[in-house]
Structures are given as C-alpha cells and as structure tokens.
Scaffold this motif. Structure first.
Motif, PDB file in Angstrom:
ATOM      1  N   MET B   1      49.911  37.891  41.550  1.00  0.00           N
ATOM      2  CA  MET B   1      48.585  38.453  41.626  1.00  0.00           C
ATOM      3  C   MET B   1      48.389  39.689  42.450  1.00  0.00           C
ATOM      4  SD  MET B   1      45.885  37.758  39.874  1.00  0.00           S
ATOM      5  CE  MET B   1      44.169  37.604  39.759  1.00  0.00           C
ATOM      6  N   SER B   4      49.546  42.505  40.843  1.00  0.00           N
ATOM      7  CA  SER B   4      48.609  43.261  39.989  1.00  0.00           C
ATOM      8  C   SER B   4      47.773  44.158  40.562  1.00  0.00           C
ATOM      9  CB  SER B   4      47.979  41.959  39.390  1.00  0.00           C
ATOM     10  OG  SER B   4      48.793  41.196  38.648  1.00  0.00           O
ATOM     11  N   TYR B   5      47.203  43.685  41.777  1.00  0.00           N
ATOM     12  CA  TYR B   5      46.240  44.361  42.460  1.00  0.00           C
ATOM     13  C   TYR B   5      46.876  45.746  42.981  1.00  0.00           C
ATOM     14  CZ  TYR B   5      42.913  40.845  42.721  1.00  0.00           C
ATOM     15  OH  TYR B   5      41.942  39.818  42.144  1.00  0.00           O
ATOM     16  N   ILE B   8      46.939  47.976  40.076  1.00  0.00           N
ATOM     17  CA  ILE B   8      45.661  48.569  39.881  1.00  0.00           C
ATOM     18  C   ILE B   8      45.240  49.726  40.754  1.00  0.00           C
ATOM     19  CG2 ILE B   8      43.246  47.916  39.755  1.00  0.00           C
ATOM     20  CD1 ILE B   8      44.230  45.146  38.834  1.00  0.00           C
ATOM     21  N   ILE B  32      35.531  53.575  33.737  1.00  0.00           N
ATOM     22  CA  ILE B  32      35.863  52.176  34.072  1.00  0.00           C
ATOM     23  C   ILE B  32      35.520  51.849  35.503  1.00  0.00           C
ATOM     24  CG2 ILE B  32      38.071  50.737  34.117  1.00  0.00           C
ATOM     25  CD1 ILE B  32      39.283  52.894  32.853  1.00  0.00           C
ATOM     26  N   TYR B  34      35.076  48.445  38.234  1.00  0.00           N
ATOM     27  CA  TYR B  34      35.287  47.304  38.791  1.00  0.00           C
ATOM     28  C   TYR B  34      34.030  46.751  39.172  1.00  0.00           C
ATOM     29  CZ  TYR B  34      35.694  43.442  42.384  1.00  0.00           C
ATOM     30  OH  TYR B  34      35.835  42.431  42.854  1.00  0.00           O
ATOM     31  N   ARG B  53      35.708  38.998  39.508  1.00  0.00           N
ATOM     32  CA  ARG B  53      36.931  39.181  38.622  1.00  0.00           C
ATOM     33  C   ARG B  53      36.454  39.814  37.331  1.00  0.00           C
ATOM     34  NH1 ARG B  53      36.930  34.444  40.838  1.00  0.00           N
ATOM     35  NH2 ARG B  53      35.858  33.805  38.592  1.00  0.00           N
ATOM     36  N   TRP B  55      34.939  43.388  35.068  1.00  0.00           N
ATOM     37  CA  TRP B  55      34.981  44.928  34.880  1.00  0.00           C
ATOM     38  C   TRP B  55      34.232  45.566  33.860  1.00  0.00           C
ATOM     39  CZ3 TRP B  55      36.995  46.852  30.320  1.00  0.00           C
ATOM     40  CH2 TRP B  55      37.824  45.931  29.497  1.00  0.00           C
ATOM     41  N   PHE B  75      34.425  42.947  30.846  1.00  0.00           N
ATOM     42  CA  PHE B  75      35.278  41.444  30.791  1.00  0.00           C
ATOM     43  C   PHE B  75      34.436  40.858  32.059  1.00  0.00           C
ATOM     44  CE2 PHE B  75      38.424  38.515  32.551  1.00  0.00           C
ATOM     45  CZ  PHE B  75      38.365  37.817  31.369  1.00  0.00           C
ATOM     46  N   ASP B  77      34.492  37.184  34.265  1.00  0.00           N
ATOM     47  CA  ASP B  77      34.879  35.906  34.199  1.00  0.00           C
ATOM     48  C   ASP B  77      34.458  35.138  35.136  1.00  0.00           C
ATOM     49  OD1 ASP B  77      37.178  33.410  34.164  1.00  0.00           O
ATOM     50  OD2 ASP B  77      37.698  34.446  35.977  1.00  0.00           O
ATOM     51  N   TYR B  79      33.687  31.138  37.254  1.00  0.00           N
ATOM     52  CA  TYR B  79      34.557  29.838  37.137  1.00  0.00           C
ATOM     53  C   TYR B  79      33.784  29.034  38.394  1.00  0.00           C
ATOM     54  CZ  TYR B  79      38.040  27.112  39.392  1.00  0.00           C
ATOM     55  OH  TYR B  79      38.818  26.094  40.108  1.00  0.00           O
ATOM     56  N   SER B 102      34.335  27.272  33.048  1.00  0.00           N
ATOM     57  CA  SER B 102      35.147  28.530  32.921  1.00  0.00           C
ATOM     58  C   SER B 102      34.622  29.174  32.028  1.00  0.00           C
ATOM     59  CB  SER B 102      36.632  28.226  33.059  1.00  0.00           C
ATOM     60  OG  SER B 102      37.297  29.449  32.677  1.00  0.00           O
ATOM     61  N   GLN B 104      34.126  33.167  30.019  1.00  0.00           N
ATOM     62  CA  GLN B 104      34.472  34.465  29.918  1.00  0.00           C
ATOM     63  C   GLN B 104      33.853  35.243  28.928  1.00  0.00           C
ATOM     64  OE1 GLN B 104      37.339  32.278  29.787  1.00  0.00           O
ATOM     65  NE2 GLN B 104      37.333  32.455  32.053  1.00  0.00           N
TER      66      GLN B 104
END
Lengths: 211, 206
Positions: B1, B4-5, B8, B32, B34, B53, B55, B75, B77, B79, B102, B104
């Motif tokens: 993870m 990934s950041y 990005i 785009i 966040y 989480r 965008w 997107f 997400d 939770y 959860s 999405q």
C-alpha cells in the motif's frame, strides 16, 4: 508524445486510487469472523424443564452425509462446556436412562456449498442423523416447527440442538426446542469451544430452568 | 500500500511539471482529484465514517474560455465495521456478529463547468454533473458476504477554484468541494449521498 504520457500517467493514478478499497475480510480477526445463531420454539417453556442429558459423542456430517460419530479433544471440550453451562442455567445433569427432560445433540457440519443467512430448512436436513433410539424412543420421528431456519454452509459449523424429551412420550415425537449454530473461522479450535457455548447461551437468556 | 502511495505521488508530481500553456477554449482538459467524502442523510445509518479513499475526475472540452462540457467519473469507497452485537432476525432467531458495510460507487456523469474568471491567478468555478452511478454494496455478517450491484441516478454539483501554474495557462491545481447525490436503495441502504472535498490537477490532453 507528451499528451500520451500525461494520459497514461492519469490512467495509472486513477487505477492506483481505485485499488485503495478497504477490504472487509482483510480487516477481520478470526474472532470477528464468527457468527453465533440461535433460535427456539416460541411455544416451549424452558423453565418447565429440570434435567438434561447430553450425547457422549459428536455426529460428523459432511456434505449432507453422516460420516459417523466422533469424540475428539474439541468435541469433548464442547460437551464439557455444555454440561457446565446448562448446570449454571439451573438444569440437573442426568444420564439418558434417567428420563431427562432435555436431550442435547451436538454435530459438526462440513459443507462445501455457499450461501449466507438463508433459511432452507436446516433442521429438516440434519436432525435425522441422530437416531431417536439414542434417546429411548425407537421408531419415533423428529418434529421441528417450521420456524427452524437453515443456513447454507461454506465450510464448517458447530450445531447444537436441544430436544424436548419430557413431552416426547405424550406427543410421540421428539420435538426440537432450541438450536445453536456457530460458523466462521476457528470454529473447530479446541480453545474456542468454551467461548462458543458462552456466546450461544448469553444470547439465549430464556434458556434457563425454573427450579 | 505504501508503495502505491509513492507511485501516486511520483505520477502526480509528473502531471504538475507537465504544464502546457494554452487557453481552455477548444481544448480537452483532464481534471483528476483526490477526494475525502463524508456520508450525509440516511447514508449515515449504514456508514457514517468519512472515506479517505476516493477520487473524482472529469474530461471537459472548452466551448469557450468560461464554459466547458464533458464527462465526469470517480470512485468512492466507504467502509465501516460495527462491533459485535446481537441482532434479531425476522424469523425470531438471534444472531451475534460483527457487521461490516463496504460500499463502492463509480459515477458516470454528463458534466458542465463554468469558470468565472478565466484569466486570473485564482479562478473560481462551478459545475454540475448528472448521470448514473454504479454501486457495489457488500455487507459482511462476520465473514459471510451478502453483495449486490446496482445502477442508479447520480448528480454531482460542485464548486472550486483553479490555480494555474502560470497566469492564463491551462494546467494547474484545483481545489474543489462537491455534493454527491445518489438515491440508491438496497436492504438498509436508503441513499448514499455524501459531501466531498479534494485537491487535484488539471491539464490539457492536446
């Protein structure tokens, strides 16, 4: 060329952000994964029973077939925990030859088909694996009220059934009055057995003797 | 993870340095962002935790310096895990479980945006997107999943500012806030509208 690189970069950023979903199963401990389900015959008067007896082994049911009876360390831990808890609930443990009011069946169920919290006649599928002869009523059938739901099972489950033996003679039927079902990870760990029984009875506050 | 950041961050840095200095008119711009999203209304009955989480993105064509139209997506997400408790089911049974919700959402929107001061150093804008929303709803009772995908209506009014890397340039940073109206219904879920706020980059694709 620059715009192509920009577009690829943008797509990559979006893809990576999309992969940031917080997955529920990755955030569950083994304890949290388990569910405890209980149900009862609402017409049953649990305070009217005073004695109980419990099977001396566990029936192992795999893909709807009785594989046999077993008594592993885990099975013994479940039976011991049941004996202790039912006595704490005010019932007296007797042998099955002493005409107990309640009979307790214990089963380990292993199935491979999946499903969640649906109720297609769970008892209708499994009760018959316990021979009524064990409880001294050869030839009798089991009778379970229609509210008894069922859960399709993805892996293993511990199932405990309480049977009304007190009224079986009069009604010529062994009636199920309570069921407890444990599903999820670690169901068959011996060290979890006592906690399973505690959880099932903690949520069944009506299940206690009036004596 | 963490990797990934880092990726990005590097990619976003790449976008920042790739400024192309052309006006908006006649150009296709990608934005785009966040985003941080907070459930509101009935959605809070199912999930009330803010999501970090998400965008949002839009691909807009400049009709003139002030007005652009195009497509918006994103997107989200959400939770939330609820501690173990006993639930009473309709058939009279009791079930003790840790419950996890959860959800999405992927909106696909027709979008229009209006820039009030296209030549200034800080350019406020408003916009709205209307379209559909793909929702993946998953509820876990312990480890046992109950899931459903639905497609429903979605609308996304937004407001923000665009700060170009150089005055009059088409590339820059955006700061925005939006309201995601999503009247989806399934089980306990009665709408998943939420407020969002975010930071992002805008740059031309041509």
């Amino acid at each position: 060329m620059k715009s192509i690189l920009l577009t690829i970069s943008a797509a990559a950023v979006m893809g990576l952000l999309g992969s940031c979903t917080k997955e529920p199963l990755n955030n569950l401990t083994e304890d949290e994964s388990r569910i405890y389900i209980t149900n009862r015959d609402s017409s049953a008067n649990f305070s009217s029973y005073t004695t109980f007896s419990i099977v001396d082994s566990v029936s192992v049911i795999s893909n709807n077939r009785l594989e046999g009876k077993d008594i592993t360390a885990y099975d013994a831990a479940v039976i011991d925990a049941l004996k202790t808890r039912l006595q704490q609930q005010g019932y007296t443990l007797v042998s099955k030859s002493q005409s107990p009011d309640i009979g307790i069946n214990v089963s380990r169920i292993y199935n491979t088909y999946s499903g969640i919290v649906s109720y297609p006649d769970y008892w209708g599928s499994y009760y018959g694996y316990w021979d009524p002869f064990y409880w001294g009523y050869p030839g009798y059938g089991y009778g379970f009220p229609t509210w008894y739901g069922s859960y399709q099972i993805t892996e293993g489950a511990l199932s405990i059934d309480a049977l009304d033996l007190k009224d079986a003679g009069a009604e010529k039927q062994i009636k199920g009055v309570w069921m407890g079902l444990v599903r999820g990870s670690g169901v068959f760990r011996t060290q979890n057995a006592a906690n399973h029984i505690k959880s099932l009875f903690d949520q069944s506050t009506y299940f206690k003797s009036g004596q | 993870m963490k990797t990934s950041y880092k990726i990005i961050a590097v990619l976003i840095a790449g976008l920042f340095t790739a400024g192309v200095t052309q006006a908006q008119e006649g150009r296709l711009n990608l934005n785009i962002n966040y985003s941080i999203n907070t459930p509101t209304g009935n959605f809070k009955d199912v999930i009330d935790k803010t999501s970090y989480r998400s965008w949002a993105a839009s691909l807009l064509y400049g009709i003139n310096d002030k007005l652009s139209i195009g497509l918006g997506t994103g997107f989200q997400d959400f939770y939330q895990k609820y501690p173990r408790q006993v639930y009473k089911l309709d058939d009279g049974s009791d079930i003790s479980a840790v419950l996890t919700n959860s959800i999405q959402a992927i909106p696909v929107l027709a979008q229009v945006q209006y820039n009030f001061t296209p030549q200034s150093a800080i350019q406020p804008y408003v916009g709205v997107g209307v379209g559909g929303n793909l929702v993946l709803y998953r509820q876990y009772v312990g480890e046992f999943e109950n899931s459903k995908s639905k497609f429903g209506f979605a609308a996304r009014p937004e407001a923000g500012i665009f700060v170009p890397f150089r005055k009059g340039g088409p590339s820059g940073i955006t700061l925005r806030a939006d309201y995601n109206y999503m009247p989806v219904k399934y089980n306990d879920l009665d709408g998943m509208s939420n407020w969002g706020a975010g930071i992002g980059v805008k740059f031309p694709l041509q």
